[in-house]
Scaffold this motif. Structure first.
Motif, short mmCIF file in Angstrom:
data_model
loop_
_atom_site.label_atom_id
_atom_site.label_comp_id
_atom_site.label_asym_id
_atom_site.label_seq_id
_atom_site.Cartn_x
_atom_site.Cartn_y
_atom_site.Cartn_z
N GLY A 27 72.22 39.12 -69.42
CA GLY A 27 73.18 40.20 -69.19
C GLY A 27 72.60 41.60 -69.23
N PHE A 28 71.27 41.73 -69.41
CA PHE A 28 70.66 43.05 -69.49
C PHE A 28 69.46 43.17 -68.55
CE2 PHE A 28 72.42 42.22 -73.80
CZ PHE A 28 73.46 43.15 -73.75
N PRO A 29 69.71 43.18 -67.23
CA PRO A 29 68.59 43.25 -66.27
C PRO A 29 67.81 44.56 -66.35
CG PRO A 29 70.71 43.57 -65.17
CD PRO A 29 71.01 43.14 -66.56
N PHE A 30 68.39 45.59 -66.96
CA PHE A 30 67.68 46.87 -67.03
C PHE A 30 66.36 46.75 -67.79
CE2 PHE A 30 69.38 47.16 -71.28
CZ PHE A 30 68.53 48.02 -71.96
N MET A 31 66.29 45.80 -68.73
CA MET A 31 65.05 45.64 -69.48
C MET A 31 63.91 45.22 -68.56
SD MET A 31 66.17 43.97 -73.12
CE MET A 31 67.41 44.75 -74.17
N GLN A 32 64.22 44.37 -67.60
CA GLN A 32 63.20 43.97 -66.62
C GLN A 32 62.83 45.14 -65.72
OE1 GLN A 32 61.82 40.80 -66.68
NE2 GLN A 32 60.31 41.73 -65.29
N ASN A 63 59.06 37.77 -76.30
CA ASN A 63 58.70 36.40 -76.68
C ASN A 63 59.40 35.43 -75.74
OD1 ASN A 63 57.30 36.79 -79.56
ND2 ASN A 63 59.10 38.12 -79.45
N PRO A 64 58.83 35.17 -74.56
CA PRO A 64 59.51 34.36 -73.53
C PRO A 64 59.97 33.00 -74.01
CG PRO A 64 57.55 35.43 -72.64
CD PRO A 64 57.53 35.67 -74.12
N GLY A 65 59.33 32.44 -75.02
CA GLY A 65 59.72 31.12 -75.50
C GLY A 65 60.91 31.14 -76.44
N TYR A 66 61.33 32.33 -76.83
CA TYR A 66 62.44 32.45 -77.78
C TYR A 66 63.79 32.38 -77.06
CZ TYR A 66 65.79 34.77 -80.90
OH TYR A 66 66.89 35.08 -81.65
N SER A 67 64.73 31.66 -77.67
CA SER A 67 66.08 31.54 -77.11
C SER A 67 67.09 31.92 -78.19
CB SER A 67 66.34 30.11 -76.63
OG SER A 67 67.65 30.00 -76.11
N ASP A 117 67.93 37.94 -61.66
CA ASP A 117 67.54 36.57 -61.98
C ASP A 117 66.46 36.50 -63.06
OD1 ASP A 117 69.31 35.55 -60.13
OD2 ASP A 117 67.84 35.51 -58.50
N SER A 118 66.00 37.64 -63.57
CA SER A 118 64.96 37.66 -64.60
C SER A 118 65.52 37.11 -65.92
CB SER A 118 64.46 39.09 -64.81
OG SER A 118 65.49 39.90 -65.36
N PRO A 119 64.65 36.76 -66.89
CA PRO A 119 65.15 36.25 -68.18
C PRO A 119 66.12 37.20 -68.87
CG PRO A 119 62.80 35.81 -67.96
CD PRO A 119 63.19 36.67 -66.79
N THR A 120 65.82 38.49 -68.88
CA THR A 120 66.74 39.45 -69.50
C THR A 120 67.99 39.63 -68.65
OG1 THR A 120 65.64 41.35 -68.46
CG2 THR A 120 64.86 40.68 -70.64
N GLY A 121 67.83 39.47 -67.34
CA GLY A 121 68.99 39.56 -66.45
C GLY A 121 69.96 38.42 -66.69
N ILE A 124 74.73 53.16 -69.12
CA ILE A 124 74.42 52.86 -67.71
C ILE A 124 73.51 51.64 -67.57
CG2 ILE A 124 73.23 53.72 -65.65
CD1 ILE A 124 76.01 54.87 -66.04
N PRO A 125 72.41 51.54 -68.33
CA PRO A 125 71.60 50.31 -68.22
C PRO A 125 72.37 49.06 -68.60
CG PRO A 125 70.36 52.05 -69.33
CD PRO A 125 71.77 52.53 -69.22
N ILE A 126 73.30 49.18 -69.55
CA ILE A 126 74.06 48.01 -70.02
C ILE A 126 74.97 47.47 -68.93
CG2 ILE A 126 75.56 47.12 -71.84
CD1 ILE A 126 72.85 48.27 -72.78
N ILE A 127 75.58 48.38 -68.17
CA ILE A 127 76.54 47.97 -67.13
C ILE A 127 75.86 47.79 -65.77
CG2 ILE A 127 78.45 49.13 -68.29
CD1 ILE A 127 78.18 51.36 -66.14
N TYR A 128 74.54 47.81 -65.76
CA TYR A 128 73.78 47.77 -64.51
C TYR A 128 74.15 46.55 -63.67
CZ TYR A 128 69.77 49.15 -61.63
OH TYR A 128 68.97 49.60 -60.62
N ALA A 129 74.21 45.40 -64.32
CA ALA A 129 74.51 44.17 -63.58
C ALA A 129 75.91 44.20 -62.99
CB ALA A 129 74.35 42.96 -64.50
#
Length: 555
Positions: free
Chosen positions: A333-338, A177-181, A326-330, A79-84
């Protein structure tokens, strides 16, 4: 205590549970008395009615199989994975209503699937049932195409589960780690590492896998509460019931809101998909004709309700959907983390909660691989695959189809190479997961509906004193009789048809190549390949499920 069993031979190739051949070629069939435990006798008897010899060890009980199926479904974790997906096409209200529809529809699909598993408890599943249910004039052809659809569908699910697990890990690192890509090569290496763990678990812990399923089931259920309670309790700002149950969203710019909701439905379908994993483990389950259907139904209900609880909880703790998307995790593809981070307000706390979801996905890769390998083994045993002699081999000590496991893992790792060059191409290949499996569910259940309306399937009581032939249509102990069974079967076929139609839709009206839904193309390619291979070569070899032994006579 053991009980004696009568076996009437039809082909002179021996029998399961007997110490000697039943009859030599050209000789008159005779009866052999064999002393076996009653439970083993019943399982061997059910398999012999399908013309199969038992070569896999029956290690799974009902609870172990329930743990196995829950590990494959991981509904509340999905469910969290398909949230978006659900929020983009449907919004909070559309997501909630479409999930309820998917829950009821999936339960109907898998209940009818349970009836077929009780009628014919074999690892072959859908392709074997198709052979039994289809008209005699075309059953060999349709059975062959079905075998390829199911194998390719489960191959895609194996790769998808490892791919999702790898991306979840990388996105969690990004959150902390916000600076990590993250890069594609890092995702591919993680993907391969997870496949390596899965093959090791399948090859070297096969004897304890049913016991591990008890642990996985405990993590699955306890993890649900560990994930939800802190998120709901600690969330500082919650959405109202009016917002949750009345706000729709048409993020795909579809002509109507209803169409958008149906496009978003596929996310909920994905969350409730894969319960037929139990079917393909039937030959390793004690009391399979009873345990498999009940574990399928129990898993559908349990996971469906846990998924509903997770969905509603997340909808209520997400007052600002746009900010989450619109969050970094969003963006990854995984906005549930935010959502989790905003709710608990702690990076270590959010990391621990998200790790539960990731752990269950990692466990699921092992179960996906086990399921897919059993289908390859079964189809190879029936001469449906290239190099079928090798695919059908099992390890003499562990009774595990090692070569089938190697093949599924090898294909998954090879497909992973594509991700290094193009994530779009990789996702194109994975898109067949839902379309192929739901095609197999719907077609077999349509054939079952046709047979049950015609009255072609007999009751066990009608077989008293009858010498069974292989693959006779006789209801198993799990059966919904009469008009109720027909109505449920018909609804399942209708629901499956809806899913098949919308699983080919892209998420937006005018998608680019990266966001296009290629499931239609890949599914058609698999069918075309299967037909071509059948006409060129397999037609000479594949004659449907091979009858290895004579069925038992029920007295």
């Amino acid at each position: 205590m053991g009980t004696s069993t009568e076996l009437h031979a039809a082909d002179g190739r021996g029998s399961a549970g007997s110490k000697n051949s039943v009859v030599g070629e050209g000789k008159t069939p005779h009866v052999i008395e064999s002393e076996v435990p009653s439970a083993d006798q019943r399982d061997a008897q059910a398999l012999a009615r399908l013309g199969k010899k038992p070569v896999l060890k029956r290690r799974f009980s009902f609870i172990a199989m329930l743990g196995f199926t829950c590990t494959v479904l991981v509904t509340w974790e999905v469910i969290p994975i398909i949230y978006a997906t659900g929020l983009t096409n449907g919004g909070t209200a559309g997501f909630a209503y479409s999930y309820l529809f998917a829950l009821v529809g999936s339960l109907s699909i898998f209940t009818v699937l349970g009836e077929m598993a009780s009628l014919a408890p074999t690892s072959g599943g859908q392709y074997h049932w198709t052979y039994m249910l289809a008209p005699a004039s075309c059953r060999k052809f349709f059975s062959y195409i079905m075998g390829w659809l199911v194998i390719c569908g489960w191959q895609a699910l194996v790769a998808s589960s490892a791919y999702l697990s790898a991306n979840l890990i990388l996105t969690l690192v990004t959150m902390n780690n916000p600076g990590y890509s993250p890069t594609q090569w890092q995702g591919t290496l993680l993907y391969w590492a997870l496949m390596a763990l899965a093959i090791i678990a399948n090859l070297y812990s096969s004897t304890i896998l049913p016991k591990l399923e008890f642990f996985f089931l405990a993590v699955h259920i306890l993890g649900f509460f560990a994930f939800l309670i802190p998120m709901v309790y600690m969330c500082p700002d919650k959405a109202t019931s009016t917002e949750v149950w009345t706000q729709f969203n048409n993020g795909g710019d579809w002509p109507t809101m209803a169409l958008s909701v149906f496009v978003g439905l596929i996310g909920s379908v994905f969350a409730n998909n894969g319960t037929d994993c139990a079917v393909h483990m039937a030959e390793e389950t004690r009391g399979a004709d009873y345990v498999i259907p009940w574990s399928v139904v129990a898993t559908s209900v349990l996971n469906g309700l846990l998924g509903l609880g997770t969905l509603l909880s997340m909808l209520y703790v997400t007052p600002n959907i746009e900010a989450v998307l619109d969050s970094p995790t969003g963006q990854l593809g995984f906005p549930f983390m935010q959502v989790v981070l905003d709710s608990v307000g702690s990076y270590p706390g959010a990391t621990a909660m998200i790790s539960i979801v990731i752990a269950m996905f990692v466990f699921a890769v092992t179960a996906f691989l086990a399921t897919a390998s059993r289908i390859v083994f079964a189809f190879g045993r029936d001469k449906g695959l290239p190099f079928w002699q090798t695919m059908a081999k099992v390890h003499p000590k562990t009774a595990i189809p090692n070569y089938a496991i190697y093949v599924i893992t090898g294909v998954a790792c090879f497909v992973g190479i594509i991700n290094l060059g193009s994530a779009t191409a990789f996702n194109i290949i994975l898109s067949i997961g839902i379309s192929s499996l739901y095609s197999s569910y719907t077609i077999t259940e349509l054939l079952l509906l046709w047979r049950r309306i015609r009255g072609d399937i007999r009751k066990p009581s009608e077989m008293s004193g009858h010498t069974w032939e292989a693959n006779e249509l006789v209801w198993g102990p799990f059966h919904i009789p009469g008009v109720l069974g027909i109505a449920l079967n018909a609804f399942a076929v209708c629901y499956g048809t809806i899913v098949i139609i919308f699983c080919f839709f892209p998420t937006t009206v005018n998608p680019d190549a990266a966001h296009m839904n290629w499931a239609c193309l890949i599914t058609a390619a698999v069918i075309f390949f299967a037909i071509a291979y059948y006409l060129i070569y397999a037609k000479k070899v594949y004659q449907g499920p091979v009858v290895e032994i004579a069925p038992y006579q029920i007295s």
